[in-house]
Design a protein around this motif. Structure first.
Motif, PDB file in Angstrom:
ATOM      1  N   ASN A 110      -2.313  11.620   1.187  1.00 55.13           N
ATOM      2  CA  ASN A 110      -2.083  10.302   1.780  1.00 55.13           C
ATOM      3  C   ASN A 110      -1.427   9.336   0.800  1.00 55.13           C
ATOM      4  OD1 ASN A 110      -2.878   7.442   2.346  1.00 55.13           O
ATOM      5  ND2 ASN A 110      -3.602   8.370   4.233  1.00 55.13           N
ATOM      6  N   SER A 111      -1.941   9.272  -0.414  1.00 49.72           N
ATOM      7  CA  SER A 111      -1.415   8.327  -1.406  1.00 49.72           C
ATOM      8  C   SER A 111      -1.847   8.798  -2.782  1.00 49.72           C
ATOM      9  CB  SER A 111      -1.932   6.911  -1.140  1.00 49.72           C
ATOM     10  OG  SER A 111      -3.305   6.805  -1.456  1.00 49.72           O
ATOM     11  N   LEU A 112      -1.555   8.004  -3.774  1.00 47.54           N
ATOM     12  CA  LEU A 112      -1.969   8.361  -5.130  1.00 47.54           C
ATOM     13  C   LEU A 112      -3.479   8.276  -5.311  1.00 47.54           C
ATOM     14  CD1 LEU A 112       0.828   6.525  -7.143  1.00 47.54           C
ATOM     15  CD2 LEU A 112       0.706   8.957  -6.547  1.00 47.54           C
ATOM     16  N   ILE A 113      -4.160   7.560  -4.408  1.00 51.70           N
ATOM     17  CA  ILE A 113      -5.610   7.387  -4.552  1.00 51.70           C
ATOM     18  C   ILE A 113      -6.419   7.902  -3.367  1.00 51.70           C
ATOM     19  CG2 ILE A 113      -5.423   5.475  -6.186  1.00 51.70           C
ATOM     20  CD1 ILE A 113      -5.936   3.568  -3.816  1.00 51.70           C
ATOM     21  N   LYS A 114      -5.754   8.327  -2.309  1.00 53.68           N
ATOM     22  CA  LYS A 114      -6.452   8.872  -1.135  1.00 53.68           C
ATOM     23  C   LYS A 114      -6.044  10.337  -0.983  1.00 53.68           C
ATOM     24  CE  LYS A 114      -6.998   4.540   1.291  1.00 53.68           C
ATOM     25  NZ  LYS A 114      -6.692   3.765   2.486  1.00 53.68           N
TER      26      LYS A 114
ATOM     27  N   SER B  29       0.842  -1.198   0.000  1.00 52.55           N
ATOM     28  CA  SER B  29       0.000   0.000   0.000  1.00 52.55           C
ATOM     29  C   SER B  29       0.878   1.250   0.000  1.00 52.55           C
ATOM     30  CB  SER B  29      -0.909  -0.021   1.236  1.00 52.55           C
ATOM     31  OG  SER B  29      -1.698   1.126   1.279  1.00 52.55           O
ATOM     32  N   PRO B  30       1.509   1.562  -1.138  1.00 53.27           N
ATOM     33  CA  PRO B  30       2.419   2.710  -1.158  1.00 53.27           C
ATOM     34  C   PRO B  30       1.683   4.003  -0.818  1.00 53.27           C
ATOM     35  CG  PRO B  30       2.072   1.858  -3.386  1.00 53.27           C
ATOM     36  CD  PRO B  30       1.395   0.919  -2.448  1.00 53.27           C
ATOM     37  N   ARG B  31       2.292   4.790   0.085  1.00 56.14           N
ATOM     38  CA  ARG B  31       1.605   5.974   0.594  1.00 56.14           C
ATOM     39  C   ARG B  31       2.598   6.983   1.154  1.00 56.14           C
ATOM     40  NH1 ARG B  31       0.473   1.514   3.752  1.00 56.14           N
ATOM     41  NH2 ARG B  31       1.143   1.586   5.922  1.00 56.14           N
ATOM     42  N   TYR B  32       2.062   7.931   1.919  1.00 55.77           N
ATOM     43  CA  TYR B  32       2.821   9.039   2.490  1.00 55.77           C
ATOM     44  C   TYR B  32       4.043   8.596   3.274  1.00 55.77           C
ATOM     45  CZ  TYR B  32       0.714   7.761   6.899  1.00 55.77           C
ATOM     46  OH  TYR B  32       0.334   7.061   8.012  1.00 55.77           O
ATOM     47  N   SER B  33       3.992   7.431   3.880  1.00 57.96           N
ATOM     48  CA  SER B  33       5.114   6.968   4.700  1.00 57.96           C
ATOM     49  C   SER B  33       6.388   6.797   3.869  1.00 57.96           C
ATOM     50  CB  SER B  33       4.761   5.679   5.431  1.00 57.96           C
ATOM     51  OG  SER B  33       4.278   4.712   4.532  1.00 57.96           O
ATOM     52  N   THR B  34       6.255   6.768   2.554  1.00 58.19           N
ATOM     53  CA  THR B  34       7.438   6.721   1.687  1.00 58.19           C
ATOM     54  C   THR B  34       8.393   7.858   2.044  1.00 58.19           C
ATOM     55  OG1 THR B  34       6.152   5.727  -0.103  1.00 58.19           O
ATOM     56  CG2 THR B  34       8.238   6.765  -0.715  1.00 58.19           C
TER      57      THR B  34
ATOM     58  N   ASN C  17      -6.825  12.698   1.366  1.00 62.33           N
ATOM     59  CA  ASN C  17      -6.719  13.426   2.624  1.00 62.33           C
ATOM     60  C   ASN C  17      -5.301  13.941   2.836  1.00 62.33           C
ATOM     61  OD1 ASN C  17      -6.220  10.557   2.994  1.00 62.33           O
ATOM     62  ND2 ASN C  17      -5.999  11.000   5.165  1.00 62.33           N
ATOM     63  N   GLN C  18      -5.213  15.078   3.507  1.00 59.78           N
ATOM     64  CA  GLN C  18      -3.927  15.694   3.803  1.00 59.78           C
ATOM     65  C   GLN C  18      -3.773  15.852   5.307  1.00 59.78           C
ATOM     66  OE1 GLN C  18      -4.596  19.264   1.254  1.00 59.78           O
ATOM     67  NE2 GLN C  18      -2.522  18.836   0.558  1.00 59.78           N
ATOM     68  N   ARG C  19      -2.519  15.738   5.751  1.00 62.98           N
ATOM     69  CA  ARG C  19      -2.176  16.043   7.139  1.00 62.98           C
ATOM     70  C   ARG C  19      -0.863  16.814   7.101  1.00 62.98           C
ATOM     71  NH1 ARG C  19      -2.382  10.169   9.803  1.00 62.98           N
ATOM     72  NH2 ARG C  19      -0.187  10.709   9.933  1.00 62.98           N
ATOM     73  N   ILE C  20      -0.631  17.593   8.108  1.00 65.92           N
ATOM     74  CA  ILE C  20       0.584  18.406   8.134  1.00 65.92           C
ATOM     75  C   ILE C  20       1.837  17.523   8.136  1.00 65.92           C
ATOM     76  CG2 ILE C  20       0.699  18.690  10.650  1.00 65.92           C
ATOM     77  CD1 ILE C  20       1.516  21.373   8.016  1.00 65.92           C
ATOM     78  N   ASP C  21       1.783  16.353   8.789  1.00 64.44           N
ATOM     79  CA  ASP C  21       2.976  15.506   8.812  1.00 64.44           C
ATOM     80  C   ASP C  21       3.269  14.882   7.457  1.00 64.44           C
ATOM     81  OD1 ASP C  21       0.680  13.885   9.365  1.00 64.44           O
ATOM     82  OD2 ASP C  21       1.963  12.299  10.146  1.00 64.44           O
ATOM     83  N   PHE C  22       2.248  14.686   6.605  1.00 64.28           N
ATOM     84  CA  PHE C  22       2.521  14.202   5.242  1.00 64.28           C
ATOM     85  C   PHE C  22       3.425  15.212   4.535  1.00 64.28           C
ATOM     86  CE2 PHE C  22      -1.971  12.121   4.728  1.00 64.28           C
ATOM     87  CZ  PHE C  22      -1.713  11.254   5.777  1.00 64.28           C
ATOM     88  N   THR C  23       3.068  16.480   4.666  1.00 69.23           N
ATOM     89  CA  THR C  23       3.826  17.540   4.004  1.00 69.23           C
ATOM     90  C   THR C  23       5.191  17.723   4.665  1.00 69.23           C
ATOM     91  OG1 THR C  23       1.823  18.625   3.235  1.00 69.23           O
ATOM     92  CG2 THR C  23       3.803  19.995   3.392  1.00 69.23           C
ATOM     93  N   GLN C  24       5.228  17.715   5.980  1.00 71.36           N
ATOM     94  CA  GLN C  24       6.495  17.911   6.692  1.00 71.36           C
ATOM     95  C   GLN C  24       7.520  16.842   6.315  1.00 71.36           C
ATOM     96  OE1 GLN C  24       7.160  15.936  10.162  1.00 71.36           O
ATOM     97  NE2 GLN C  24       9.207  16.355   9.439  1.00 71.36           N
ATOM     98  N   HIS C  25       7.123  15.574   6.331  1.00 68.47           N
ATOM     99  CA  HIS C  25       8.072  14.508   5.986  1.00 68.47           C
ATOM    100  C   HIS C  25       8.468  14.575   4.515  1.00 68.47           C
ATOM    101  CE1 HIS C  25       8.491  12.412   9.755  1.00 68.47           C
ATOM    102  NE2 HIS C  25       7.176  12.392   9.917  1.00 68.47           N
ATOM    103  N   ALA C  26       7.540  14.920   3.650  1.00 72.98           N
ATOM    104  CA  ALA C  26       7.873  15.051   2.224  1.00 72.98           C
ATOM    105  C   ALA C  26       8.907  16.155   2.021  1.00 72.98           C
ATOM    106  CB  ALA C  26       6.616  15.322   1.405  1.00 72.98           C
ATOM    107  N   ILE C  27       8.695  17.294   2.661  1.00 75.44           N
ATOM    108  CA  ILE C  27       9.637  18.407   2.526  1.00 75.44           C
ATOM    109  C   ILE C  27      10.998  18.030   3.105  1.00 75.44           C
ATOM    110  CG2 ILE C  27      10.142  20.787   3.250  1.00 75.44           C
ATOM    111  CD1 ILE C  27       7.963  20.515   1.053  1.00 75.44           C
ATOM    112  N   PHE C  28      11.015  17.384   4.264  1.00 77.36           N
ATOM    113  CA  PHE C  28      12.296  16.951   4.837  1.00 77.36           C
ATOM    114  C   PHE C  28      13.009  15.976   3.903  1.00 77.36           C
ATOM    115  CE2 PHE C  28      12.011  17.757   9.711  1.00 77.36           C
ATOM    116  CZ  PHE C  28      11.724  19.083   9.475  1.00 77.36           C
TER     117      PHE C  28
END
Length: 163
Positions: A134-138, A67-72, A140-151
């Motif tokens: 959250n993912s390519l198909i979900k 389930s590839p998602r934000y945790s990447t 929803n957004q959360r601040i930590d999705f963006t924070q980890h992506a930016i980091f």
């Protein structure tokens, strides 16, 4: 303690934070045992948890496989640290493995970002732009999705992996 724990309880959540802590320790000590532990964790992560093949090419590089998602983004942070240690150790095989993993993973991460081309259907497109979902198909957004992506983006640029 943590090496023993990891070997008996392998899981993705453990890897990025322990890699970060061990990278800092490695930079101070240059202890090859620490480097080996970093490699052990990240070799496992890349081999067993990253999408290598998929009917949906946009999933390639995502994590975890099922389930590839934000945790990447979080996992990329750890793999980037492992890449830096592999470069410092002169481990060409791992440098290439981690580099390829990071490049694929960051492609996936960037595909989860809202840009004009993929946000047109949202109720408030302007508020979503630039954020990560959250993912390519979900959606929803959360601040930590963006924070980890930016980091992960910043760390990948600082690491030199795209040079």
């Amino acid at each position: 303690y943590y090496r023993d724990y990891w070997r008996g309880n392998k899981n993705t959540a453990f890897v990025p934070w322990n890699t970060r802590a061990n990278k800092i320790l490695y930079e101070v000590t240059k202890d090859k045992n620490i480097a080996r532990f970093i490699f052990e964790m990240n070799d496992w992560m890349v081999k067993y948890e990253q999408v290598r093949e998929s009917l949906y090419k946009d999933e390639i590089g995502g994590m975890p496989k099922r389930s590839p998602r934000y945790s990447t983004s979080v996992y990329m942070e750890g793999i980037i640290d492992a890449y830096v240690v592999a470069v410092a150790e002169g481990d060409h095989r791992r440098t290439v493995r981690y580099r390829d993993s990071i490049r694929n993973g960051m492609k996936f991460v960037l595909l989860t970002q809202y840009v004009y081309a993929n946000a047109y259907y949202l109720p408030n497109e302007k508020r979503a732009l630039g954020g990560f979902r959250n993912s390519l198909i979900k959606n929803n957004q959360r601040i930590d999705f963006t924070q980890h992506a930016i980091f992960a983006i910043l760390k990948s640029l600082d690491s030199g992996v795209f040079k």
